[in-house]
Design an enzyme around this catalytic site. Structure first.
Site, PDB file in Angstrom:
ATOM      1  N   SER A 145       0.846  -1.187   0.000  1.00  0.00           N
ATOM      2  CA  SER A 145       0.000   0.000   0.000  1.00  0.00           C
ATOM      3  C   SER A 145       0.882   1.237   0.000  1.00  0.00           C
ATOM      4  O   SER A 145       2.063   1.173   0.356  1.00  0.00           O
ATOM      5  CB  SER A 145      -0.877   0.000   1.261  1.00  0.00           C
ATOM      6  OG  SER A 145      -1.541   1.234   1.442  1.00  0.00           O
ATOM      7  N   TYR A 158      -2.740  -1.662  10.000  1.00  0.00           N
ATOM      8  CA  TYR A 158      -2.701  -1.758   8.538  1.00  0.00           C
ATOM      9  C   TYR A 158      -1.374  -1.227   7.996  1.00  0.00           C
ATOM     10  O   TYR A 158      -0.695  -1.906   7.223  1.00  0.00           O
ATOM     11  CB  TYR A 158      -3.873  -0.972   7.943  1.00  0.00           C
ATOM     12  CG  TYR A 158      -3.905  -0.976   6.426  1.00  0.00           C
ATOM     13  CD1 TYR A 158      -4.427  -2.062   5.740  1.00  0.00           C
ATOM     14  CD2 TYR A 158      -3.429   0.102   5.694  1.00  0.00           C
ATOM     15  CE1 TYR A 158      -4.466  -2.084   4.349  1.00  0.00           C
ATOM     16  CE2 TYR A 158      -3.468   0.092   4.309  1.00  0.00           C
ATOM     17  CZ  TYR A 158      -3.986  -0.990   3.641  1.00  0.00           C
ATOM     18  OH  TYR A 158      -4.011  -1.005   2.274  1.00  0.00           O
TER      19      TYR A 158
END
Length: 260
Positions: A145, A158
């Site tokens: 990401s 995350y």
């Protein structure tokens, strides 16, 4: 087939894509099938996963799969090998997101996020390496990401997991390079998917002026990068981190008027 399309040819290759029921995983599966691959989609979302595989046709299959389970990973690898003859590619896409300040995230949830997003990637890599070694080559694409390239507020577990995926990718690349098993990471920026739609993300130009391109990405744009890395067009690419984020992680956006 044009020369450009031939470079991304996946005919004769079998690819496992986790989190393949919808969003980025489904888009990657569609691109891979279009490029000629046999694809095993896995997910915990059974109804959506089966519908996606059915839509993609005879070269796609679906298997219910929890990426935190070693037995589940072995079943997926065995299924791909028995059904399609081997494993040439793996896209570690399954994951869960967070959106809370660090201090409000429970320890149990932090551990859960790391288990799915990072440990699941590790088990997947560990499981497919022998099958790829038997084929004489392979390509592993780990979906990290933009949150794995910078400190992004409210990402807690995350963001930590995606930094971990980025590092694990490089370790795999240096360990497996001489065996012609390539390992790369893709770092999507904010992308419109069913998961991000629930958080209020909308497609369209001009909606996100903090990114140089002024918009969020589309799942198909991430899928294009994934298929490139799976293909022989990326035969000398390993240990790379490919940001597909509209320039978000390149730096702060500066707005100016030409001639001033």
């Amino acid at each position: 087939m044009t020369d450009a399309h031939a470079q991304h040819d996946l005919h004769g290759k079998t690819v496992i894509i986790t989190g393949g029921a919808r969003g980025l995983g489904a888009a990657a599966a569609e691109r891979a099938v279009a490029a000629g691959a046999h694809v095993l989609l896995t997910d915990v979302l059974e109804e959506e996963g089966r519908a996606t595989a059915e839509r993609l046709g005879e070269r796609a299959r679906f298997l219910v799969h929890d990426v935190t389970s070693e037995d589940g990973w072995q079943r997926a690898a065995d299924y791909a090998t028995e059904t399609f003859g081997g494993i040439d590619g793996l896209v570690n896409n399954a994951g869960i997101a967070t959106g809370q300040p660090l201090e409000s995230v429970s320890v149990d949830f932090f551990r859960k996020v790391l288990d799915v997003n990072l440990t699941g990637v590790f088990i997947g890599m560990k499981t497919v390496i022998p099958a790829m070694r038997e084929r004489g080559a392979g390509s592993i694409v780990n979906i990290s990401s933009a949150a794995g390239l910078m400190g992004l507020a409210l990402t807690g577990g995350y963001g930590a997991s995606k930094w971990g995926v980025r590092g694990l990718t490089k370790i795999g690349a240096v360990e497996l390079g001489t065996e012609r098993i390539r390992v790369n990471s893709v770092h999507p920026g904010m992308t419109f998917t069913p998961m991000t739609e629930q958080a209020g993300i909308e497609p369209g130009a001009g909606k996100y002026p903090n990114t140089p391109m002024g918009r969020v990405g589309e799942a198909e744009e991430i899928a294009g990068a994934v298929v490139f890395l799976l293909s022989d067009a990326a035969s000398y690419v390993t240990g790379a981190e490919l940001a597909v984020d509209g320039g978000w992680t390149a730096g702060p956006t500066v707005r100016y008027v030409m001639g001033q």
